[in-house]
Write a protein that holds these residues in place. Structure first.
Motif, PDB file in Angstrom:
ATOM      1  N   GLU A 582      14.994   0.755  -3.951  1.00  0.00           N
ATOM      2  CA  GLU A 582      14.564   0.338  -2.626  1.00  0.00           C
ATOM      3  C   GLU A 582      14.904  -1.136  -2.448  1.00  0.00           C
ATOM      4  O   GLU A 582      14.376  -2.002  -3.138  1.00  0.00           O
ATOM      5  N   GLY A 583      15.793  -1.435  -1.496  1.00  0.00           N
ATOM      6  CA  GLY A 583      16.243  -2.803  -1.307  1.00  0.00           C
ATOM      7  C   GLY A 583      15.775  -3.450  -0.031  1.00  0.00           C
ATOM      8  O   GLY A 583      16.294  -4.506   0.345  1.00  0.00           O
ATOM      9  N   ARG A 584      14.792  -2.864   0.634  1.00  0.00           N
ATOM     10  CA  ARG A 584      14.355  -3.400   1.921  1.00  0.00           C
ATOM     11  C   ARG A 584      13.780  -4.804   1.781  1.00  0.00           C
ATOM     12  O   ARG A 584      14.043  -5.687   2.603  1.00  0.00           O
ATOM     13  N   HIS A 585      13.005  -5.021   0.727  1.00  0.00           N
ATOM     14  CA  HIS A 585      12.368  -6.328   0.560  1.00  0.00           C
ATOM     15  C   HIS A 585      13.296  -7.358  -0.074  1.00  0.00           C
ATOM     16  O   HIS A 585      12.998  -8.551  -0.034  1.00  0.00           O
ATOM     17  N   ASP A 586      14.403  -6.913  -0.655  1.00  0.00           N
ATOM     18  CA  ASP A 586      15.337  -7.847  -1.272  1.00  0.00           C
ATOM     19  C   ASP A 586      16.328  -8.415  -0.256  1.00  0.00           C
ATOM     20  O   ASP A 586      16.820  -9.524  -0.428  1.00  0.00           O
ATOM     21  N   LEU A 587      16.614  -7.649   0.789  1.00  0.00           N
ATOM     22  CA  LEU A 587      17.532  -8.118   1.828  1.00  0.00           C
ATOM     23  C   LEU A 587      16.726  -8.795   2.936  1.00  0.00           C
ATOM     24  O   LEU A 587      16.399  -8.195   3.949  1.00  0.00           O
ATOM     25  N   LYS A 588      16.400 -10.046   2.733  1.00  0.00           N
ATOM     26  CA  LYS A 588      15.667 -10.787   3.756  1.00  0.00           C
ATOM     27  C   LYS A 588      16.658 -11.314   4.779  1.00  0.00           C
ATOM     28  O   LYS A 588      17.446 -12.216   4.510  1.00  0.00           O
ATOM     29  N   THR A 589      16.619 -10.737   5.952  1.00  0.00           N
ATOM     30  CA  THR A 589      17.540 -11.151   7.004  1.00  0.00           C
ATOM     31  C   THR A 589      16.894 -12.211   7.875  1.00  0.00           C
ATOM     32  O   THR A 589      15.673 -12.347   7.938  1.00  0.00           O
ATOM     33  N   GLY A 590      17.723 -12.986   8.522  1.00  0.00           N
ATOM     34  CA  GLY A 590      17.241 -14.018   9.433  1.00  0.00           C
ATOM     35  C   GLY A 590      17.199 -13.513  10.856  1.00  0.00           C
ATOM     36  O   GLY A 590      17.623 -12.403  11.181  1.00  0.00           O
ATOM     37  N   ARG A 591      16.686 -14.368  11.720  1.00  0.00           N
ATOM     38  CA  ARG A 591      16.581 -14.029  13.133  1.00  0.00           C
ATOM     39  C   ARG A 591      17.635 -14.768  13.925  1.00  0.00           C
ATOM     40  O   ARG A 591      17.738 -15.991  13.846  1.00  0.00           O
ATOM     41  N   LYS A 592      18.444 -14.039  14.665  1.00  0.00           N
ATOM     42  CA  LYS A 592      19.449 -14.667  15.496  1.00  0.00           C
ATOM     43  C   LYS A 592      18.809 -15.333  16.698  1.00  0.00           C
ATOM     44  O   LYS A 592      17.687 -15.008  17.098  1.00  0.00           O
TER      45      LYS A 592
END
Length: 898
Positions: A582-592
């Motif tokens: 599960e990689g949901r918490h590892d891929l911290k995306t930013g806000r455009k």
């Protein structure tokens, strides 16, 4: 396997914005690339990116006169004092405002920065450790608008500052009695460059409308008089003078100098006076042909100017004689630099990301590099790891040398964005897929497109794969949901595989068996048997859309990345799922800036778009639309390490929370500011691939390479107090080579390792190799692989390699998984030498064959009657000099050699 990967190099982008600089020796160009700095060594044909990064894109770089220090300032006003010798950051400073330019004085004691409408002079950092490396000396006011450029006199007594208010100001760096400041007008547009003449106060000023003014000063530099202090200032300076006697680098008290554009007549009485003696205009070609950059070499009196149309001019001053004019780009020239000898000129074009070095006397390019001026979306390593091929949305395919960091070939046959690239197992053929509906094969021997695969009806290809034999080429269609199969030998279409109900997102061949895996947005992965009429053998049902698929190097496992941020692992034989990550918490995306939802609740980017197994198959590398790249342990299904690819806040979606100050009553400032998209601040996916000791990722900033081979790394192995350099050298004197080598590897210092290994006689290498423990064999192989890159003792290290592999071959087979990266690194180094030596041998062989053929031809003609009689026949032949070349002794240096 170790995961101490560090940033190694930046490829794919050679120039972004900012000013260019040449090093002191004139052999290297220092180029700002986004928020990093790359040094291009023109003499040794190598590029190296410094392991440091700023928070925003770099605006200007100032180089010290000795070339040891560099002041790197970004768009936010943050400055880094970096050492170019040890490649490290020495000090950090914030200028509290946007800085336009920075320049060291020629004596290296001061430097000036321009920000806003003022100039600030600081004491340059010394070679000793200081609490505050930047001490403000004076602040100069005068211009009414933003300052643009700086130039110093040769004796560091004065400096000139250009401004957008069409004026140029000359300031004194010391307390001169007859020159405090002087304002020069005469222009009708913003000042682009101002340059002092050599050993003089005479000045040249250039404006954006293409005008050059020549200013003559009535006072030589020696005529400047120091201002005598009075009152409390005299006492203060006396105390400061006493402190400076004790410490030469003592800081002076900050002073402020305010200039007037039109000083009174009594103030100018007895002062330095300037007069304009000439004004020239550059030839315009269109209304938009503004002058955008300029550089001047004082010794050879060479003026180089760049324009918005991509044209540059070379003039000789002060006569303003045109030497040369050339168009190098269709975009504006952003920066110009001249090396110390005045032979090479560097040009930077930020619009297309071009970096060019021109030798104006021979009218030839020394360096001509350009990255993908649009998004770079795919990459692949060659089997030996020497080359990287990249494909971009600009429809170009580029091949990069991992050792030099340069692009040596660009293929432009595609007419639309490239979606996939891959190498065949031989490493000499590149296969690419594109949205233009073609799949092309390129030959790296002749650098040509020798195969073009097309579909019966127009379609767009989203991915490509080649089997292990290199004969079967497959590509997935994005609109027709089909997989097309071609033959590499004939170029004919073999089959069209149907069955998917959504666009094909990924293809991968099993390295060990004739099985093709295809991933699709229809939430399935299909396995196709190539040996059995391309029938579907298994269909793997997924819980979400499949985005990427890859096989383990041994073909016994399959990994699939899905849209719900999961990586699932499957057994291709039994079609059973063996695990998931599960990689949901590892891929911290930013806000455009234009996103309506927060980064926490946004579904964009929270999925892996590319996967790649490590060489031993124990770990998997995953990347997506995020600034993080993750390495997971396959068996334990845990995160091993996470790498932050970029910290450049000039790019969009780098921060989790937006700055509320950008929100106005009229909406977001990103919608109002027309320059918001000038630098292309849009994040793109981060496809990556991992090969043993290094892995690469395509990012918005370029092609990033992370490697285990970091410089200046101290990594002792089983070290104790008895292991010292003296003990190692004592063992070498006693000819106890095995103990000396073991101690050298335990200390793990490269010079000692080289000394210990090279002290072994070549006829005793086999005996010493057999006495080494198995745990040290991997370390010796890694050292030998790195030594091939720089050492000239090729045969000596080849003997070491042969003996180690022959003696420890059986033991190495049991640890093939852990030793595979070291063996691949060794193969890469040997392959490079093999290519170089084979080309040299072929060249010599062809020359010898040509010489023998010419001599035989001359020998057949000799019995015939010569036109000049016997005396002429006995004379040595001239012709093309072939016979004279064969008879020449080693001391003859002249004669036709080519």
């Amino acid at each position: 396997m170790k995961f101490a990967y560090r940033f190694s190099n930046l490829l794919g982008t050679v120039y972004r914005c900012g000013n260019l600089n040449f090093t002191c020796d004139g052999n290297s160009v220092i180029s700002p690339v986004g928020n990093r700095v790359t040094v291009f060594d023109l003499k040794n044909n190598k590029s190296d990116t410094l392991p440091l990064a700023t928070r925003y894109n770099i605006k200007c770089v100032g180089l010290s006169p000795d070339g040891r220090l560099a002041i790197i300032v970004d768009e936010g006003g943050d400055a880094l004092l970096a050492s170019l010798v040890c490649r490290a950051v020495l000090h950090r400073f914030h200028f509290k405002g946007a800085v336009h330019s920075v320049s060291f004085s020629p004596d290296g004691r001061k430097f000036v920065v321009t920000k806003g409408n003022l100039a600030q002079m600081y004491h340059a950092p010394g070679r000793k450790r200081e609490f505050n490396a930047f001490v403000l000396d004076k602040t100069y006011f005068g211009p009414y608008d933003e300052t643009t450029c700086i130039d110093w006199t040769d004796d560091s007594r004065c400096f000139a500052v250009g401004s957008k208010d069409m004026s140029t100001w000359v300031f004194g760096a010391e307390r001169w009695d007859n020159l405090i400041y002087y304002a020069l007008g005469g222009h009708k547009d913003a000042i682009v460059g101002c340059f002092f003449e050599s050993s003089s106060l005479d000045l040249y000023t250039l404006s954006q409308d293409g005008a050059l003014c020549v200013w003559q000063c009535d006072t030589p530099p020696e005529g400047l008089r120091l201002k005598a202090p009075a009152g409390w200032k005299a006492d203060l300076l006396q105390r400061e003078g006493e402190d400076e006697d004790e410490d030469e680098d003592g800081a002076e008290r900050e002073t402020t100098i305010r200039g007037k554009a039109a000083p009174a007549a009594e103030e100018q009485r007895g002062k330095v006076q300037y007069s304009r003696v000439a004004k020239y205009f550059f030839n315009k070609e269109g209304d938009f042909n503004h002058l955008t950059a300029a550089a001047y070499h004082k010794k050879v009196h060479l003026l180089v100017t760049g324009f918005a149309s991509g044209i540059f001019h070379l003039h000789e001053l002060p006569e303003f004689n045109l030497i040369h004019s050339l168009s190098i780009s269709d975009q504006r020239v952003s920066s110009i630099a001249i090396n110390g000898s005045g032979d090479w000129i560097a040009f930077g074009c930020s619009g297309l990301g071009q970096l060019l070095v021109w030798e104006w006397q021979s009218e030839s390019y020394v360096l001509k590099q350009q990255g993908h001026f649009n998004s770079m979306v795919s990459l692949a390593y060659s089997p030996d790891g020497q080359y990287i091929v990249t494909g971009g949305d600009d429809s170009k395919v580029k091949v990069w040398n991992t050792l030099s960091g340069f692009c040596f070939i660009t293929f432009t046959e595609h007419s639309s964005g490239v979606t996939g690239v891959t190498f065949t197992t031989t490493g000499y053929v590149i296969v690419t897929s594109s949205m233009d509906g073609t799949v092309r094969a390129f030959d790296l021997h002749r650098y040509r497109n020798f195969r073009t695969f097309t579909s019966p009806r127009p379609t767009q290809f989203s991915c490509v794969a080649v089997d292990s034999s290199g004969d079967i080429v497959s590509a997935g269609a994005q609109d027709s949901f089909e997989i097309l199969i071609w033959s590499m030998q004939t170029g004919r279409l073999l089959d069209v595989l149907s069955g998917h109900e959504g666009p094909i997102s990924g293809l991968c061949f099993n390295p060990m068996k004739s099985v093709l895996a295809s991933a699709s947005w229809d939430r399935t992965v299909r396995l196709w048997d190539m040996a059995d009429s391309w029938r579907t053998t298994e269909t793997l049902a997924l819980t979400s859309d499949a985005l990427a698929v890859t096989f383990r190097p041994d073909g016994a496992e399959l990994a699939v990345a899905t849209l719900n941020s999961q990586i699932t692992f499957w057994d291709p034989e039994s079609a059973a799922q063996t695990g998931s990550v599960e990689g949901r918490h590892d891929l911290k995306t930013g806000r455009k800036e234009l996103d309506k939802t927060t980064a926490k609740h946004s579904a964009k980017g929270k999925a892996f778009t590319t996967l790649c197994y490590s060489a031993d198959g124990r770990s998997i590398l995953a990347g997506g639309m995020s600034k993080f790249v993750c390495i997971y342990h396959v068996k334990e299904q845990i995160l091993r390490k996470k790498f932050e690819i970029s910290c450049n806040l000039s790019l969009d979606a780098m921060e989790e929370f937006l700055n509320r100050r950008k929100m106005t009553e009229f909406g977001n400032l990103a919608l109002i500011d027309q320059d918001a998209t000038e630098e292309g601040g849009v994040t793109i996916p981060l496809p990556g691939v991992k090969k043993g000791r290094c892995w690469a990722a395509t990012t918005t900033e370029g092609l990033l390479i992370y490697s285990l081979d970091a410089r200046m790394l101290f990594d002792p192995f089983e070290l104790d107090t008895s292991v010292t350099p003296a003990q190692i050298r004592a063992a070498l004197c006693q000819r106890d080579f095995t103990r000396a080598i073991l101690m050298a590897f335990r200390l793990n210092e490269r010079k000692l390792l080289q000394e210990a290994l090279e002290s072994v006689p070549w006829d005793e290498i086999g005996v010493i190799s057999s006495s080494l423990p198995d745990v040290y064999v991997e370390k010796v192989l890694e050292f030998l692989a790195s030594s091939f890159e720089e050492s000239r003792h090729l045969e000596f290290y080849l003997i070491w390699t042969q003996k180690l592999l022959m003696v420890h071959g059986q033991q190495l087979k049991s640890r093939v998984g852990t030793l595979l990266p070291a063996v691949q690194f060794l193969q890469k180094s040997i392959q490079r030498h093999w290519d170089d030596v084979s080309k040299l041998c072929d060249w010599n062989r062809y020359n010898m064959q040509y010489a023998l053929a010419v001599s035989k031809q001359r020998g057949l003609k000799r019995p015939l009657e010569p036109p000049g009689g016997e005396e002429e026949a006995d004379a040595p032949e001239d012709g093309d000099g072939s016979l004279r070349l064969l008879r020449r002794g080693p001391g003859d240096a002249d004669g036709p050699l080519a």
